[in-house]
Design a protein around this motif. Structure first.
Motif, PDB file in Angstrom:
ATOM      1  N   HIS A  88      28.731 -36.041 -13.177  1.00 24.49           N
ATOM      2  CA  HIS A  88      28.513 -36.802 -11.938  1.00 24.49           C
ATOM      3  C   HIS A  88      27.782 -35.888 -10.964  1.00 24.49           C
ATOM      4  O   HIS A  88      28.265 -35.597  -9.869  1.00 24.49           O
ATOM      5  CB  HIS A  88      29.843 -37.275 -11.357  1.00 24.49           C
ATOM      6  N   VAL A  89      26.585 -35.447 -11.370  1.00 24.94           N
ATOM      7  CA  VAL A  89      25.874 -34.432 -10.604  1.00 24.94           C
ATOM      8  C   VAL A  89      24.608 -35.002  -9.994  1.00 24.94           C
ATOM      9  O   VAL A  89      24.085 -36.028 -10.428  1.00 24.94           O
ATOM     10  CB  VAL A  89      25.526 -33.216 -11.489  1.00 24.94           C
TER      11      VAL A  89
ATOM     12  N   PRO B  85      20.592 -33.666  -8.256  1.00 20.30           N
ATOM     13  CA  PRO B  85      19.621 -32.578  -8.462  1.00 20.30           C
ATOM     14  C   PRO B  85      20.029 -31.263  -7.794  1.00 20.30           C
ATOM     15  O   PRO B  85      19.659 -30.185  -8.272  1.00 20.30           O
ATOM     16  CB  PRO B  85      18.332 -33.139  -7.841  1.00 20.30           C
ATOM     17  N   ASP B  86      20.804 -31.340  -6.715  1.00 27.28           N
ATOM     18  CA  ASP B  86      21.229 -30.130  -6.011  1.00 27.28           C
ATOM     19  C   ASP B  86      22.264 -29.335  -6.793  1.00 27.28           C
ATOM     20  O   ASP B  86      22.562 -28.192  -6.428  1.00 27.28           O
ATOM     21  CB  ASP B  86      21.802 -30.492  -4.641  1.00 27.28           C
ATOM     22  N   ASN B  87      22.809 -29.902  -7.840  1.00 25.60           N
ATOM     23  CA  ASN B  87      23.782 -29.197  -8.685  1.00 25.60           C
ATOM     24  C   ASN B  87      23.132 -28.540  -9.898  1.00 25.60           C
ATOM     25  O   ASN B  87      23.841 -28.016 -10.766  1.00 25.60           O
ATOM     26  CB  ASN B  87      24.859 -30.172  -9.185  1.00 25.60           C
ATOM     27  N   ILE B  88      21.791 -28.539  -9.966  1.00 28.71           N
ATOM     28  CA  ILE B  88      21.095 -28.055 -11.161  1.00 28.71           C
ATOM     29  C   ILE B  88      20.150 -26.916 -10.805  1.00 28.71           C
ATOM     30  O   ILE B  88      19.355 -27.013  -9.863  1.00 28.71           O
ATOM     31  CB  ILE B  88      20.303 -29.191 -11.833  1.00 28.71           C
TER      32      ILE B  88
ATOM     33  N   GLY C 176      36.131 -27.388  -9.178  1.00 24.09           N
ATOM     34  CA  GLY C 176      34.957 -26.535  -9.003  1.00 24.09           C
ATOM     35  C   GLY C 176      35.079 -25.200  -9.701  1.00 24.09           C
ATOM     36  O   GLY C 176      34.539 -24.195  -9.233  1.00 24.09           O
ATOM     37  N   MET C 177      35.764 -25.166 -10.842  1.00 22.42           N
ATOM     38  CA  MET C 177      35.994 -23.914 -11.556  1.00 22.42           C
ATOM     39  C   MET C 177      35.097 -23.747 -12.781  1.00 22.42           C
ATOM     40  O   MET C 177      35.090 -22.689 -13.394  1.00 22.42           O
ATOM     41  CB  MET C 177      37.461 -23.821 -12.005  1.00 22.42           C
TER      42      MET C 177
ATOM     43  N   ALA D   5      26.460 -26.548 -11.552  1.00 28.52           N
ATOM     44  CA  ALA D   5      27.584 -25.974 -10.808  1.00 28.52           C
ATOM     45  C   ALA D   5      27.624 -26.593  -9.410  1.00 28.52           C
ATOM     46  O   ALA D   5      26.657 -27.258  -8.990  1.00 28.52           O
ATOM     47  CB  ALA D   5      27.448 -24.451 -10.726  1.00 28.52           C
ATOM     48  N   PRO D   6      28.704 -26.376  -8.664  1.00 33.47           N
ATOM     49  CA  PRO D   6      28.714 -26.811  -7.263  1.00 33.47           C
ATOM     50  C   PRO D   6      27.530 -26.232  -6.501  1.00 33.47           C
ATOM     51  O   PRO D   6      27.015 -25.151  -6.818  1.00 33.47           O
ATOM     52  CB  PRO D   6      30.052 -26.262  -6.744  1.00 33.47           C
TER      53      PRO D   6
END
Length: 500
Positions: A193-194, A196-199, A330-331, A353-354
């Protein structure tokens, strides 16, 4: 000061007429080298162009062009009616050149003149061989890449004027299109559930893991891995100064209870895991252990570095979703590669990742890889948007599924009494455990003598384990049969020698 006639320029300047470098540039470059190394001190007057042309056996115009080049670069002063002089005041020190000496200015130093830190941890362990057939740890077959189709996408992308703005150095939003498409692809195929800002986009999985590990780890941190484990990641963790602790791996994957006991004894910073198919044993982490591991991570505060190196390859059933898809604390830092079924030059790596971690990772990546590969990213994004990537994956899976079946048949035919193995439900490699005592190093060497190279990184020889990881994806049926028959022949010869 040496006169222009007393310096044998034919001993200083060595011309290679088969070289692609023009002769006049060869002369100019070697004169510069001679000046820098004091074989031609400052103030030295060069012979006339006719004399130098005769000495070097070249046309006078070639010497004139060489002198013009030296003048343009600031190494020579040309005074009308006086001659050409090496730039600078006359050097009172004697020239290094001795009479009768032949100077090799075109050689590069074989070693440095200074000391530096060397790393035995990063020695290339894979090795190289001239053998005709090579085994690997589960790489795709680059020959299956649809080059004609990809070239059309590249050609179309280059012709679009709107894409030309991406051909310069990467800006913050230059790869937003591909990150948006990749986010959609990962959400659809991996239950994430990501956005573009998580990549973060990288050149490959190893780069993703390297910069992530070096950002997250400090010297003295404890990292937990399963045993047996992935040798490259062990190298990366040790290079970062971390201490590696191992826990067992069984039929359900990594032993989570062993991880708990370790956490109760000491602080653990990071756990590295390949849960879809454990490297090298290909075992899938069970659903129960996945949940337990996520709870354990939240309880003890260690990072889960999830390497999903072969998620795209599954045959019998739907793949198990990654740990990152169920992470609510968020681990989990999730790494993988996109386009794994394509040739290596058409793939890209990613980190999920976050957002706060992605921002920091981007700072590190900007130093290592400012340019990126915007054209490739544009093409891969279009492959996703137009549904081509799904079709390519489906087509390649049919080929790899057939090869997996063929490998099972060959292993059963040639080694039913020698090997124990499970049918992998995904990935491109088998985990083979030998039932009898066998010296794998000797076995590998004998196979190489018969044109089959088995890298030592595929061999796992311990007190209670004699096993090897064997990739099958890169071999067609004919190559596979040759490899297996040679392995059987070598094993038979070794058995005969042991019984004599």
């Amino acid at each position: 000061m040496a006169s222009p006639v007393s310096i044998p320029f034919e001993s200083i300047i060595q011309l290679d007429r088969s070289s692609g470098t023009p002769v006049y540039l060869q002369i100019a470059h070697q004169v510069i080298n001679a000046i820098q190394r004091r074989y031609l001190p400052a103030g030295t007057r060069l012979p006339g162009t006719r004399i130098l042309a005769k000495a070097l056996q070249v046309h006078r115009n070639t010497i004139i062009m060489a002198c013009q080049e030296l003048d343009a670069q600031g190494w020579l002063e040309i005074h009308p009616n006086k001659g050409s002089f090496i730039i600078g005041k006359a050097d009172p020190r004697p020239a290094k050149f001795q009479a009768g000496q032949t100077v090799q200015l075109i050689e590069y130093p074989s070693v440095t003149g200074f000391q530096f830190k060397k790393s035995s941890l990063l020695d290339n362990p894979i090795g190289y061989s001239k053998a005709r057939l090579h085994l690997n740890d589960g790489l795709p077959d680059y020959r299956l890449t649809p080059l004609d189709q990809l070239s059309r996408y590249y050609n179309t992308s280059l012709k679009r004027k709107i894409n030309r703005r991406h051909l310069g150095y990467q800006q913050a939003e230059s790869n937003l299109y591909f990150r948006r498409q990749l986010a959609n692809f990962l959400n659809l195929t991996r239950g994430l559930h990501v956005s573009p800002d998580n990549i973060l986009l990288t050149r490959g999985t190893e780069m993703s893991l390297f910069i992530t590990a070096n950002l997250l780890l400090q010297p003295g941190d404890t990292v937990v891995v399963g045993t047996p484990s992935y040798f490259i990641m062990n190298m990366i963790f040790q290079q970062a100064g971390a201490h590696i602790k191992t826990v067992p791996v069984d039929g359900e994957g990594i032993d989570v209870e062993a991880v708990r006991k370790l956490c109760e004894k000491q602080a653990v910073r990071l756990l590295y895991i390949t849960p879809h198919h454990h490297y090298p044993t290909t075992v899938t982490l069970s659903a129960g252990r996945r949940l337990d591991l996520l709870k354990l991570s939240a309880e003890f505060g260690f990072i889960i570095l999830e390497d999903d190196f072969d998620y795209d390859f599954h045959y019998d059933k739907s793949p198990v979703l990654p740990l990152a898809s169920a992470d609510t604390s968020g681990m989990v830092v999730y790494c993988g590669s996109f386009g794994k079924s394509l040739a290596p030059g058409f793939r890209t790596g990613f980190v999920v990742a976050p957002e706060n971690l992605i921002v920091e990772l981007q700072k590190h990546l900007q130093v290592l890889d400012r340019q990126g590969d915007p054209l490739l990213e544009q093409v891969l994004g279009e492959l996703i948007e137009e549904g081509e990537m799904h079709r390519l994956l489906k087509k390649s899976l049919q080929v790899y599924g057939a090869r997996r079946k063929n490998m099972v048949e060959l292993l059963n035919e040639y080694f039913s009494d020698q090997l124990q193995f499970e049918h992998p439900n995904g990935g491109l490699a088998f985990w083979l455990e030998w039932k009898k005592e066998l010296n794998l190093a000797k076995f590998s060497k004998a196979c190489e003598a018969k044109d089959v190279f088995i890298p030592r990184t595929l061999l796992y020889q311990q007190k209670n384990l004699t096993a090897m990881r064997m990739g099958f994806g890169h071999l067609d049926e004919s190559e596979m049969e040759q490899v297996i028959s040679i392995m059987r022949e070598v094993l038979t010869n070794i058995t005969i020698q042991q019984n004599e």
